[in-house]
Scaffold this motif. Structure first.
Motif, short mmCIF file in Angstrom:
data_model
loop_
_atom_site.label_atom_id
_atom_site.label_comp_id
_atom_site.label_asym_id
_atom_site.label_seq_id
_atom_site.Cartn_x
_atom_site.Cartn_y
_atom_site.Cartn_z
N PRO A 10 39.51 54.21 52.56
CA PRO A 10 38.46 53.42 53.20
C PRO A 10 39.06 52.26 53.98
O PRO A 10 40.13 51.76 53.64
N ARG A 11 38.41 51.89 55.04
CA ARG A 11 38.89 50.78 55.87
C ARG A 11 38.12 49.49 55.59
O ARG A 11 38.47 48.43 56.11
N TRP A 12 37.07 49.55 54.79
CA TRP A 12 36.26 48.37 54.50
C TRP A 12 35.56 48.53 53.16
O TRP A 12 35.45 49.64 52.64
N PHE A 13 35.11 47.41 52.62
CA PHE A 13 34.25 47.41 51.45
C PHE A 13 33.18 46.34 51.67
O PHE A 13 33.34 45.46 52.52
N THR A 14 32.09 46.47 50.95
CA THR A 14 30.99 45.54 51.16
C THR A 14 30.90 44.53 50.03
O THR A 14 31.31 44.82 48.90
N LEU A 15 30.41 43.38 50.35
CA LEU A 15 30.01 42.39 49.36
C LEU A 15 28.51 42.18 49.56
O LEU A 15 28.08 41.85 50.66
N THR A 16 27.76 42.41 48.52
CA THR A 16 26.30 42.30 48.61
C THR A 16 25.86 40.84 48.52
O THR A 16 26.65 39.96 48.14
N LEU A 17 24.62 40.62 48.85
CA LEU A 17 24.07 39.27 48.76
C LEU A 17 24.12 38.76 47.32
O LEU A 17 24.29 37.56 47.09
N GLU A 18 24.02 39.67 46.36
CA GLU A 18 24.11 39.27 44.96
C GLU A 18 25.50 38.70 44.64
O GLU A 18 25.65 37.90 43.73
N THR A 34 40.20 34.29 44.73
CA THR A 34 39.45 35.51 44.45
C THR A 34 39.43 36.43 45.66
O THR A 34 39.66 37.64 45.53
N MET A 35 39.19 35.89 46.83
CA MET A 35 39.14 36.72 48.04
C MET A 35 40.51 37.31 48.36
O MET A 35 40.61 38.47 48.74
N ARG A 36 41.56 36.53 48.19
CA ARG A 36 42.91 37.06 48.40
C ARG A 36 43.21 38.18 47.40
O ARG A 36 43.80 39.20 47.75
N ALA A 37 42.79 37.99 46.17
CA ALA A 37 43.01 39.01 45.14
C ALA A 37 42.22 40.28 45.47
O ALA A 37 42.73 41.39 45.31
N LEU A 38 40.98 40.13 45.94
CA LEU A 38 40.18 41.30 46.32
C LEU A 38 40.84 42.07 47.46
O LEU A 38 40.90 43.31 47.43
N MET A 39 41.32 41.37 48.45
CA MET A 39 41.97 42.04 49.57
C MET A 39 43.26 42.73 49.14
O MET A 39 43.56 43.83 49.57
N SER A 40 44.00 42.09 48.26
CA SER A 40 45.23 42.69 47.74
C SER A 40 44.88 43.95 46.93
O SER A 40 45.53 44.98 47.06
N TYR A 41 43.87 43.87 46.09
CA TYR A 41 43.42 45.01 45.30
C TYR A 41 42.94 46.14 46.21
O TYR A 41 43.24 47.30 45.98
N PHE A 42 42.25 45.78 47.27
CA PHE A 42 41.78 46.78 48.23
C PHE A 42 42.95 47.45 48.93
O PHE A 42 42.93 48.64 49.19
N PHE A 58 36.87 37.81 40.13
CA PHE A 58 37.57 39.00 40.59
C PHE A 58 37.12 40.23 39.82
O PHE A 58 36.84 41.27 40.40
N ARG A 59 37.05 40.11 38.50
CA ARG A 59 36.64 41.26 37.68
C ARG A 59 35.23 41.71 38.01
O ARG A 59 34.93 42.90 37.98
N VAL A 60 34.36 40.78 38.36
CA VAL A 60 32.99 41.14 38.74
C VAL A 60 32.96 41.78 40.13
O VAL A 60 32.33 42.82 40.34
N LEU A 61 33.66 41.19 41.09
CA LEU A 61 33.57 41.62 42.49
C LEU A 61 34.44 42.83 42.82
O LEU A 61 34.18 43.53 43.79
N LYS A 62 35.45 43.13 42.01
CA LYS A 62 36.32 44.27 42.32
C LYS A 62 35.56 45.59 42.27
O LYS A 62 35.98 46.58 42.85
N ASN A 63 34.40 45.61 41.62
CA ASN A 63 33.58 46.83 41.59
C ASN A 63 33.18 47.26 42.99
O ASN A 63 33.01 48.44 43.25
N HIS A 64 33.05 46.30 43.91
CA HIS A 64 32.71 46.64 45.29
C HIS A 64 33.84 47.44 45.94
O HIS A 64 33.59 48.36 46.72
N VAL A 65 35.07 47.09 45.62
CA VAL A 65 36.22 47.83 46.15
C VAL A 65 36.25 49.23 45.54
O VAL A 65 36.43 50.22 46.24
N TYR A 72 34.19 56.85 49.70
CA TYR A 72 35.09 57.50 50.65
C TYR A 72 35.49 58.89 50.16
O TYR A 72 35.46 59.86 50.91
N GLU A 73 35.85 58.98 48.88
CA GLU A 73 36.22 60.28 48.31
C GLU A 73 35.05 61.26 48.37
O GLU A 73 35.24 62.45 48.64
N LYS A 74 33.83 60.78 48.12
CA LYS A 74 32.65 61.64 48.21
C LYS A 74 32.46 62.14 49.64
O LYS A 74 32.19 63.32 49.87
#
Length: 96
Positions: A10-18, A34-42, A58-65, A72-74
């Motif tokens: 995938p080339r992107w991931f979303t962050l919801t309003l929640e 947190t944002m740097r960690a999310l991008m690194s994880y992505f 990070f643990r909460v938001l990484k689910n978006h990644v 993407y796999e689907k």
């Protein structure tokens, strides 16, 4: 001229309003971590060592990644299934 093989991912991931609810609880410094960690994880699916509020967020938001990779796999599987039908090939077992 050689063609570089493009990584299929995938080339992107979303962050919801929640997600904003979690992000609003962070200091600017922790939000940046947190944002740097999310991008690194992505980028390489390596979870960084974070503690405190940044680690919790990070643990909460990484689910978006993770959802972006699953979606993407689907789409990849669905595309192969559609191509198999289009080209008269037998779809793999377990296909929709």
């Amino acid at each position: 001229m050689s063609k570089e093989k493009k990584e299929k991912r995938p080339r992107w991931f979303t962050l919801t309003l929640e997600s904003k609810t979690v992000m609003d609880q962070l200091s600017d410094k922790d939000l940046g971590k947190t944002m740097r960690a999310l991008m690194s994880y992505f980028q390489d699916k390596t979870a960084p060592e974070l503690d405190g509020d940044a680690g919790f967020a990070f643990r909460v938001l990484k689910n978006h990644v993770d959802e972006a990779f699953a979606e993407y796999e689907k789409r990849q599987r669905d595309g192969r299934y559609g191509a198999d039908g289009l080209h008269g090939r037998e779809p793999p077992p377990g296909s929709p």
